[in-house]
Motif scaffolding. Structure first.
Motif, PDB file in Angstrom:
ATOM      1  N   MET A   1      38.112  46.637  33.658  1.00 19.98           N
ATOM      2  CA  MET A   1      38.500  46.063  34.940  1.00 19.98           C
ATOM      3  C   MET A   1      38.781  47.184  35.938  1.00 19.98           C
ATOM      4  SD  MET A   1      41.266  43.106  35.511  1.00 19.98           S
ATOM      5  CE  MET A   1      42.539  43.410  36.691  1.00 19.98           C
ATOM      6  N   ASP A   2      38.251  47.051  37.148  1.00 24.00           N
ATOM      7  CA  ASP A   2      38.352  48.093  38.155  1.00 24.00           C
ATOM      8  C   ASP A   2      39.665  47.954  38.918  1.00 24.00           C
ATOM      9  OD1 ASP A   2      38.075  49.851  40.244  1.00 24.00           O
ATOM     10  OD2 ASP A   2      35.966  49.387  40.599  1.00 24.00           O
ATOM     11  N   LYS A   7      41.719  41.613  40.333  1.00 30.57           N
ATOM     12  CA  LYS A   7      41.346  40.207  40.471  1.00 30.57           C
ATOM     13  C   LYS A   7      42.549  39.356  40.854  1.00 30.57           C
ATOM     14  CE  LYS A   7      39.332  36.378  37.923  1.00 30.57           C
ATOM     15  NZ  LYS A   7      38.376  36.008  36.877  1.00 30.57           N
ATOM     16  N   GLU A 423      29.017  39.227  30.876  1.00 31.59           N
ATOM     17  CA  GLU A 423      30.282  38.578  30.549  1.00 31.59           C
ATOM     18  C   GLU A 423      31.417  39.052  31.437  1.00 31.59           C
ATOM     19  OE1 GLU A 423      31.260  38.924  26.469  1.00 31.59           O
ATOM     20  OE2 GLU A 423      29.492  37.838  25.752  1.00 31.59           O
ATOM     21  N   CYS A 424      31.286  40.267  31.989  1.00 27.86           N
ATOM     22  CA  CYS A 424      32.374  40.835  32.795  1.00 27.86           C
ATOM     23  C   CYS A 424      32.227  40.543  34.282  1.00 27.86           C
ATOM     24  CB  CYS A 424      32.432  42.351  32.591  1.00 27.86           C
ATOM     25  SG  CYS A 424      32.843  42.822  30.897  1.00 27.86           S
ATOM     26  N   THR A 426      33.073  38.190  36.140  1.00 27.77           N
ATOM     27  CA  THR A 426      34.257  37.650  36.820  1.00 27.77           C
ATOM     28  C   THR A 426      35.548  38.321  36.344  1.00 27.77           C
ATOM     29  OG1 THR A 426      34.505  35.864  35.193  1.00 27.77           O
ATOM     30  CG2 THR A 426      33.129  35.404  37.124  1.00 27.77           C
ATOM     31  N   ALA A 427      35.426  39.487  35.688  1.00 28.03           N
ATOM     32  CA  ALA A 427      36.610  40.148  35.123  1.00 28.03           C
ATOM     33  C   ALA A 427      37.494  40.776  36.195  1.00 28.03           C
ATOM     34  CB  ALA A 427      36.187  41.212  34.118  1.00 28.03           C
ATOM     35  N   ASP A 428      36.907  41.259  37.275  1.00 22.43           N
ATOM     36  CA  ASP A 428      37.698  41.784  38.379  1.00 22.43           C
ATOM     37  C   ASP A 428      37.136  41.220  39.672  1.00 22.43           C
ATOM     38  OD1 ASP A 428      35.458  43.346  39.088  1.00 22.43           O
ATOM     39  OD2 ASP A 428      36.165  45.043  37.915  1.00 22.43           O
TER      40      ASP A 428
END
Length: 471
Positions: A1-2, A7, A423-424, A426-428
């Protein structure tokens, strides 16, 4: 996550009504003017990708809403008790929600009147009905925090609002026992003699505040578990000189001067969040932001209590310290926050500076830190459940639409510029382009501004998020 694109991050602004600081701008405005001024503040918040407002609905045992317990606020009409011709609170809440802003109702718990002459208050004012509750101190009148009847009454006022209005949060500011006035004594000796039970006066006063916080916390969540309860304490709990576990600072201590023990509330879990008012710049010896922010981050670690930082936007452009003459000072605070994962957002005092943007400092904050929207931090104890994921997502030209999800309060829209979303995706928030408040009807719509793949998720009122559906 950045970390550059968090998020979940609360971005809020305080809207003060006391003395007409922010809204309404003066007394006696027509309801239409009051509404227009408020909408202007909200639109400015949305433009800067904020997601919460903290609106002062009870400045001093008065009401900016229709109440059977307290008189109409003088800050609406200029006359305490005078009916303004409308109930502002449903509008204030609905307009915030329509723009995807969480609404926290802000109460001052103990201030009874901005005038120590009680005869000037409306005849049915609680301070006149219960003069035994009152302590006059300085130029003001306060409810005595040491009386169980006062705690019960304040709780009743808060519970009334949570019961009747669709607020998302209940908020107390930093005023508990009054800030010290030179040469004045807070005359609560009779209550102390009756209820002190051998405790030291200072400990008893802190215990009184702790009891109110716990009582309000319990009452709010009994009415509606989803409603958040938090406090914005004065920024210094205690100094190291007073307590080895305090901060390396030298300013006034909330614990010793106004009997507010935020550490106790955090440890006991009687608040959902704290917003310490860190209205000082980096490098200020008696109250250094770079000392205080990490101290508070450590206090909430592992507790489940969320930490947002109260930012003194009103100080920007003032000349009391050189730091506030620098346009980048405020942005540098948020840069420092990133090094502490416990910091879950920031709230700015106050809305007036949201509109004036002193030194362009807010533009700098938005450019450096709010380039993307953000969802609200999740509060597991407040419950909620992710709605069903959106169905039938379509992109036709620039029109992105999807079928409404039951129980969705809003929707998050992500755009993946190129390639297939992994898969990522919507992670951030790097691909988050909008949080869209739910509208009436079978389908929801959003105007797309670029190509690529779009993903849409559904959010409940606490922003629990569904799985994504793509175009």
């Amino acid at each position: 996550m950045d970390a550059k694109y968090p998020k979940r991050q609360l971005r809020g602004v305080w809207i003060a009504t006391v003395k007409n600081i922010d809204w309404p701008s003066r007394t006696g405005l027509s309801p239409a003017r009051q509404r227009a001024e408020y909408v202007k503040i909200l639109d400015s918040a949305v433009k800067r990708r904020f997601n919460a407002v903290f609106v002062q609905v009870r400045p001093a045992s008065d009401a900016l809403y229709k109440s059977d317990l307290e008189p109409w606020s003088q800050y609406l009409t200029g006359t305490a008790g005078k009916d303004p011709g409308w109930d502002p609170l449903p509008f204030l809440v609905a307009e915030a929600h329509r723009r995807g802003l969480e609404f926290h109702a802000w109460f001052n718990p103990y201030r009874a009147s901005a005038d120590a002459d009680l005869s000037r208050l409306p005849a049915r004012h609680p301070a006149r009905l219960h003069p035994e509750w009152i302590v006059k101190y300085g130029d003001l009148a306060y409810y005595n925090p040491g009386l169980p009847a006062v705690r019960d009454y304040v709780t009743k006022v808060v519970k009334d609002v949570v019961t009747r209005y669709d607020v998302d949060g209940v908020h107390f500011d930093d005023y508990f026992y009054p800030y010290p006035v030179a040469g004045a004594k807070f005359a609560d000796g009779a209550a102390f003699a009756r209820y002190g039970k051998g405790a030291k006066l200072a400990d008893w006063r802190r215990a009184n505040v702790n009891k109110l916080i716990a009582q309000v916390d319990k009452a709010v969540h009994e009415v509606r578990n989803s409603v958040k309860f938090g406090v914005s304490p004065f920024g210094i709990w205690r100094n190291k000189a007073e307590d080895p576990s305090g901060s390396a600072t030298g300013g006034m201590s909330a614990y010793d001067s106004i009997y507010a023990d935020a550490r106790h509330w955090i440890k006991k879990g009687t608040v959902d969040y704290v917003i310490p008012q860190l209205y000082w710049p980096r490098g200020l010896k008696i109250a250094d932001y770079d000392v205080l922010m990490p101290w508070w981050a450590n206090e909430v670690k592992g507790t489940g209590v969320q930490l947002y930082i109260g930012q003194g936007l009103y100080r920007v452009g003032t000349t009391d310290t050189a730091a506030w003459t620098r346009p980048g000072e405020m942005s540098s605070h948020l840069t420092r926050n990133r090094k502490h994962g416990q910091v879950s957002g920031d709230v700015y005092f106050s809305a007036k500076q949201l509109l004036t943007n002193p030194l362009g400092a807010l533009d700098r904050v938005v450019k450096d830190h709010y380039a993307r929207p953000a969802l609200l931090p999740l509060m597991r104890d407040r419950g909620g459940q992710a709605p069903a994921k959106p169905a039938d997502v379509r992109l036709q030209g620039t029109s992105l639409s999807w079928r409404s999800s039951p129980d969705a309060r809003s929707y998050a829209v992500y755009r993946i510029a190129s390639g297939k979303p992994g898969e990522c995706a919507t992670a951030d928030a790097r691909d988050l382009v909008a949080v869209v408040p739910a509208a009436a009807g079978e389908r929801q719509a959003f105007t797309a501004t670029g190509g690529g793949t779009y993903l849409v998720t559904a959010l409940d009122r606490l922003q629990n998020e569904s799985a994504p559906t793509g175009t």
